[in-house]
Design a protein around this motif. Structure first.
Motif, PDB file in Angstrom:
ATOM      1  N   PRO A  24       0.811  -1.230   0.000  1.00  0.00           N
ATOM      2  CA  PRO A  24       0.000   0.000   0.000  1.00  0.00           C
ATOM      3  C   PRO A  24       0.840   1.275   0.000  1.00  0.00           C
ATOM      4  O   PRO A  24       0.470   2.255  -0.650  1.00  0.00           O
ATOM      5  N   LEU A  25       1.959   1.259   0.715  1.00  0.00           N
ATOM      6  CA  LEU A  25       2.806   2.447   0.737  1.00  0.00           C
ATOM      7  C   LEU A  25       3.410   2.724  -0.636  1.00  0.00           C
ATOM      8  O   LEU A  25       3.440   3.877  -1.107  1.00  0.00           O
ATOM      9  N   LEU A  26       3.875   1.678  -1.312  1.00  0.00           N
ATOM     10  CA  LEU A  26       4.430   1.865  -2.654  1.00  0.00           C
ATOM     11  C   LEU A  26       3.357   2.288  -3.646  1.00  0.00           C
ATOM     12  O   LEU A  26       3.620   3.099  -4.544  1.00  0.00           O
ATOM     13  N   ASP A  27       2.165   1.731  -3.525  1.00  0.00           N
ATOM     14  CA  ASP A  27       1.083   2.155  -4.418  1.00  0.00           C
ATOM     15  C   ASP A  27       0.812   3.649  -4.272  1.00  0.00           C
ATOM     16  O   ASP A  27       0.566   4.353  -5.269  1.00  0.00           O
ATOM     17  N   GLY A  70      -8.054  15.139 -19.391  1.00  0.00           N
ATOM     18  CA  GLY A  70      -8.986  14.762 -18.330  1.00  0.00           C
ATOM     19  C   GLY A  70      -8.494  13.570 -17.539  1.00  0.00           C
ATOM     20  O   GLY A  70      -8.668  13.496 -16.313  1.00  0.00           O
ATOM     21  N   GLY A  71      -7.853  12.605 -18.238  1.00  0.00           N
ATOM     22  CA  GLY A  71      -7.271  11.470 -17.533  1.00  0.00           C
ATOM     23  C   GLY A  71      -6.157  11.881 -16.589  1.00  0.00           C
ATOM     24  O   GLY A  71      -6.011  11.331 -15.488  1.00  0.00           O
ATOM     25  N   ILE A  72      -5.351  12.870 -17.017  1.00  0.00           N
ATOM     26  CA  ILE A  72      -4.279  13.369 -16.143  1.00  0.00           C
ATOM     27  C   ILE A  72      -4.853  13.982 -14.874  1.00  0.00           C
ATOM     28  O   ILE A  72      -4.358  13.744 -13.761  1.00  0.00           O
ATOM     29  N   LEU A  73      -5.911  14.771 -15.014  1.00  0.00           N
ATOM     30  CA  LEU A  73      -6.559  15.353 -13.842  1.00  0.00           C
ATOM     31  C   LEU A  73      -7.193  14.274 -12.960  1.00  0.00           C
ATOM     32  O   LEU A  73      -7.161  14.376 -11.721  1.00  0.00           O
ATOM     33  N   THR A  74      -7.745  13.250 -13.596  1.00  0.00           N
ATOM     34  CA  THR A  74      -8.337  12.149 -12.830  1.00  0.00           C
ATOM     35  C   THR A  74      -7.279  11.421 -12.013  1.00  0.00           C
ATOM     36  O   THR A  74      -7.508  11.043 -10.856  1.00  0.00           O
ATOM     37  N   VAL A  75      -6.101  11.213 -12.604  1.00  0.00           N
ATOM     38  CA  VAL A  75      -5.000  10.574 -11.874  1.00  0.00           C
ATOM     39  C   VAL A  75      -4.589  11.432 -10.682  1.00  0.00           C
ATOM     40  O   VAL A  75      -4.305  10.919  -9.585  1.00  0.00           O
ATOM     41  N   ALA A  76      -4.552  12.751 -10.870  1.00  0.00           N
ATOM     42  CA  ALA A  76      -4.168  13.638  -9.774  1.00  0.00           C
ATOM     43  C   ALA A  76      -5.153  13.535  -8.605  1.00  0.00           C
ATOM     44  O   ALA A  76      -4.746  13.467  -7.435  1.00  0.00           O
ATOM     45  N   VAL A  77      -6.453  13.506  -8.915  1.00  0.00           N
ATOM     46  CA  VAL A  77      -7.456  13.393  -7.858  1.00  0.00           C
ATOM     47  C   VAL A  77      -7.391  12.019  -7.193  1.00  0.00           C
ATOM     48  O   VAL A  77      -7.453  11.891  -5.961  1.00  0.00           O
ATOM     49  N   ALA A  78      -7.236  10.966  -8.009  1.00  0.00           N
ATOM     50  CA  ALA A  78      -7.176   9.608  -7.459  1.00  0.00           C
ATOM     51  C   ALA A  78      -5.954   9.407  -6.583  1.00  0.00           C
ATOM     52  O   ALA A  78      -5.993   8.639  -5.606  1.00  0.00           O
ATOM     53  N   SER A  79      -4.846  10.086  -6.906  1.00  0.00           N
ATOM     54  CA  SER A  79      -3.634   9.927  -6.087  1.00  0.00           C
ATOM     55  C   SER A  79      -3.811  10.547  -4.704  1.00  0.00           C
ATOM     56  O   SER A  79      -3.117  10.157  -3.758  1.00  0.00           O
ATOM     57  N   LEU A  80      -4.698  11.511  -4.578  1.00  0.00           N
ATOM     58  CA  LEU A  80      -4.960  12.119  -3.276  1.00  0.00           C
ATOM     59  C   LEU A  80      -5.898  11.258  -2.434  1.00  0.00           C
ATOM     60  O   LEU A  80      -5.728  11.158  -1.219  1.00  0.00           O
ATOM     61  N   THR A  81      -6.893  10.672  -3.068  1.00  0.00           N
ATOM     62  CA  THR A  81      -7.860   9.843  -2.341  1.00  0.00           C
ATOM     63  C   THR A  81      -7.481   8.376  -2.314  1.00  0.00           C
ATOM     64  O   THR A  81      -8.041   7.612  -1.529  1.00  0.00           O
ATOM     65  N   MET A  82      -6.524   7.969  -3.174  1.00  0.00           N
ATOM     66  CA  MET A  82      -6.093   6.567  -3.313  1.00  0.00           C
ATOM     67  C   MET A  82      -7.280   5.658  -3.611  1.00  0.00           C
ATOM     68  O   MET A  82      -7.390   4.549  -3.094  1.00  0.00           O
ATOM     69  N   ARG A  83      -8.152   6.134  -4.464  1.00  0.00           N
ATOM     70  CA  ARG A  83      -9.280   5.331  -4.930  1.00  0.00           C
ATOM     71  C   ARG A  83      -9.339   5.397  -6.444  1.00  0.00           C
ATOM     72  O   ARG A  83      -9.360   6.489  -7.020  1.00  0.00           O
ATOM     73  N   THR A 187       8.696  -2.468 -11.011  1.00  0.00           N
ATOM     74  CA  THR A 187       8.636  -3.924 -10.816  1.00  0.00           C
ATOM     75  C   THR A 187       9.509  -4.367  -9.656  1.00  0.00           C
ATOM     76  O   THR A 187       9.088  -5.174  -8.813  1.00  0.00           O
ATOM     77  N   LEU A 188      10.733  -3.855  -9.587  1.00  0.00           N
ATOM     78  CA  LEU A 188      11.633  -4.240  -8.506  1.00  0.00           C
ATOM     79  C   LEU A 188      11.093  -3.815  -7.147  1.00  0.00           C
ATOM     80  O   LEU A 188      11.152  -4.585  -6.171  1.00  0.00           O
ATOM     81  N   LEU A 189      10.567  -2.609  -7.066  1.00  0.00           N
ATOM     82  CA  LEU A 189      10.024  -2.148  -5.792  1.00  0.00           C
ATOM     83  C   LEU A 189       8.801  -2.952  -5.384  1.00  0.00           C
ATOM     84  O   LEU A 189       8.606  -3.247  -4.194  1.00  0.00           O
ATOM     85  N   ARG A 190       7.975  -3.318  -6.348  1.00  0.00           N
ATOM     86  CA  ARG A 190       6.810  -4.141  -6.016  1.00  0.00           C
ATOM     87  C   ARG A 190       7.229  -5.521  -5.522  1.00  0.00           C
ATOM     88  O   ARG A 190       6.655  -6.045  -4.554  1.00  0.00           O
ATOM     89  N   GLN A 191       8.218  -6.123  -6.158  1.00  0.00           N
ATOM     90  CA  GLN A 191       8.696  -7.421  -5.699  1.00  0.00           C
ATOM     91  C   GLN A 191       9.296  -7.331  -4.304  1.00  0.00           C
ATOM     92  O   GLN A 191       9.097  -8.216  -3.462  1.00  0.00           O
ATOM     93  N   ALA A 192      10.038  -6.238  -4.056  1.00  0.00           N
ATOM     94  CA  ALA A 192      10.609  -6.059  -2.721  1.00  0.00           C
ATOM     95  C   ALA A 192       9.521  -5.890  -1.672  1.00  0.00           C
ATOM     96  O   ALA A 192       9.599  -6.451  -0.574  1.00  0.00           O
ATOM     97  N   SER A 193       8.486  -5.121  -2.012  1.00  0.00           N
ATOM     98  CA  SER A 193       7.398  -4.920  -1.053  1.00  0.00           C
ATOM     99  C   SER A 193       6.641  -6.221  -0.803  1.00  0.00           C
ATOM    100  O   SER A 193       6.219  -6.488   0.327  1.00  0.00           O
ATOM    101  N   GLU A 194       6.464  -7.041  -1.842  1.00  0.00           N
ATOM    102  CA  GLU A 194       5.806  -8.330  -1.645  1.00  0.00           C
ATOM    103  C   GLU A 194       6.626  -9.229  -0.726  1.00  0.00           C
ATOM    104  O   GLU A 194       6.075  -9.939   0.125  1.00  0.00           O
ATOM    105  N   ALA A 195       7.958  -9.199  -0.885  1.00  0.00           N
ATOM    106  CA  ALA A 195       8.812 -10.003  -0.010  1.00  0.00           C
ATOM    107  C   ALA A 195       8.714  -9.515   1.433  1.00  0.00           C
ATOM    108  O   ALA A 195       8.648 -10.314   2.379  1.00  0.00           O
TER     109      ALA A 195
END
Length: 421
Positions: A24-27, A70-83, A187-195
């Motif tokens: 979750p922190l890496l996401d 519009g997708g860029i703005l949507t990503v910005a809003v989603a990154s704040l709410t993490m939804r 990819t490397l960070l996700r694998q590290a977080s999974e470990a």
């Protein structure tokens, strides 16, 4: 008998620990980074998009512009709410790929060589990064090669500037290298977080198992001690109660046994409550009055000192058991008995002694629970230590010390010495 050099119980506030790397922190980090990347590259591409708008088909310019920006703005809003961050990133990646594929059809006259660099060039890295966040590794890898290759082919057409193949290949290679670096890092960070998550889950599971085993062991010792201290002793006293005084004593012991069982049913082995040493001394004095024997009670330096409730209960129960053993086995009224409760900087010491017959600890049968369970194990589980000094014919002194003087892994549950008190 005072403890030698027993360290005082430490009192400090544990330093807060940082959260380890987790999924979750890496996401959240990836979402915020993609949002920042989209805003920077979007602002960079917007002037070029507006400048090239007169040469584009109006419908295409509106649809693609709204979808991408519009997708860029949507990503910005989603990154704040993490939804919905993956959905927003997928929207950007798909919209960019559609814009690339349809670019030759977007210009008003596809036969005229466009003098300017297509404004989609400034969003290639954003598209591959969005794909790395939104899609699986294999899909993101395919997107990493597909989007730059399509852009390179567009550069060969008049709508893309009709550059030479070397320049188109260079632009495509640059996009693949930059996007590949982002994909590899994610990819490397996700694998590290999974470990880390897997190791943490295993550690928590093992710790939970150890806690359950420890709690079970504490419960076993508590039950064994209560059964020996209260129930069995009450049965023995009742079987030998022929006179009125003896019967009254047996009845008092029965009431005490029932109160012990009731308290044990509601207590937990990890209670954070505390008990004053004065209250513990008064409890010991109160139980002595019901034993029908003369026992001197001494105290020194108690003042307003408190110790954890589980430690106080262990000291009290172990002291009472030692007193009962002395009354039953050390001799009659000619034996001098005493209990002292002393506080020093290193901790508390409860000493139970008599000048009676003493005993040989090595000769005590293993099925006898009085010393081993009711005194030694009970105090050890509470973080204390029992020291038994006895010699046949020369009396017994039992020193109950809390906290123990040495670390648990090096401590001996009970130290027996053949010496005269």
């Amino acid at each position: 008998m005072a403890a030698d050099g027993a360290p005082s119980a430490p009192s400090f506030r544990p330093r807060p620990t940082r959260n380890p790397i987790s999924g979750p922190l890496l996401d959240k980090i990836f979402a915020r980074a993609l949002s920042a990347l989209g805003i920077v590259f979007g602002l960079q591409a917007l002037p070029f998009a507006l400048n090239q708008a007169p040469d584009m088909q109006p419908a295409w310019a509106w649809v693609i512009g709204i979808a991408l920006f519009g997708g860029i703005l949507t990503v910005a809003v989603a990154s704040l709410t993490m939804r919905g961050i993956e959905t927003a990133a997928a929207l950007v990646a798909v919209a960019f790929l559609v814009a690339l594929i349809t670019w030759p059809l977007a210009v008003r006259d596809p036969t005229v060589v466009q003098p300017q660099l297509p404004w989609l060039w400034y969003l290639v890295t954003l598209g591959t990064s969005a794909a790395a966040v939104a899609f699986s590794l294999w899909v993101a890898t395919g997107y990493l090669f597909l989007a730059p290759i399509v852009y390179g082919l567009i550069r060969l057409t008049p709508s893309g500037g009709a550059v030479d193949p070397g320049r188109a290949a260079l632009d495509a290679s640059y996009s693949i290298i930059l996007g590949g670096a982002v994909l590899i890092l994610i990819t490397l960070l996700r694998q590290a977080s999974e470990a880390v998550d897997t190791a943490q889950n295993m550690a928590v599971a093992r710790y939970s198992g150890a806690i359950r085993e420890h709690a079970t062991e504490l419960e076993r010792v508590q039950v064994d001690a209560i059964v020996h201290d209260s129930v069995l002793t009450t049965f023995i006293s009742a079987s030998r109660a022929y006179g009125k005084d003896e019967q009254a004593l047996a009845a008092t012991m029965a009431r005490n046994a029932m109160s012990h069982l009731t308290a044990a049913a509601t207590a937990t082995p990890f209670d954070d409550a505390s008990t004053s040493l004065s209250a513990m001394r008064d409890r010991i004095a109160g139980i002595i009055e019901n034993l029908g024997a003369t026992v001197q009670v001494r105290a020194k330096g108690l003042d307003h000192h408190e110790i954890p409730a589980n430690a106080a209960e262990a000291l009290y129960s172990a002291a009472v058991q030692a007193i009962v053993n002395s009354v039953q086995h050390a001799g009659g009224d000619d034996v001098e008995r005493w209990v002292s409760v002393d506080w020093a900087e290193q901790g508390v010491t409860v000493e139970v002694g008599d000048t009676g017959s003493g005993f040989n600890p090595d000769a005590v049968a293993s099925e006898r629970l009085g010393v081993r369970v009711s005194i030694t194990e009970r105090l050890a589980n509470a973080g204390g230590e029992a020291r038994i000094h006895t010699k046949t014919g020369s009396g017994t002194v039992i020193s109950l010390v809390w906290p123990r003087a040495v670390p648990r892994e090096r401590a001996v549950p009970a130290q027996f010495s053949e010496e005269t008190p």
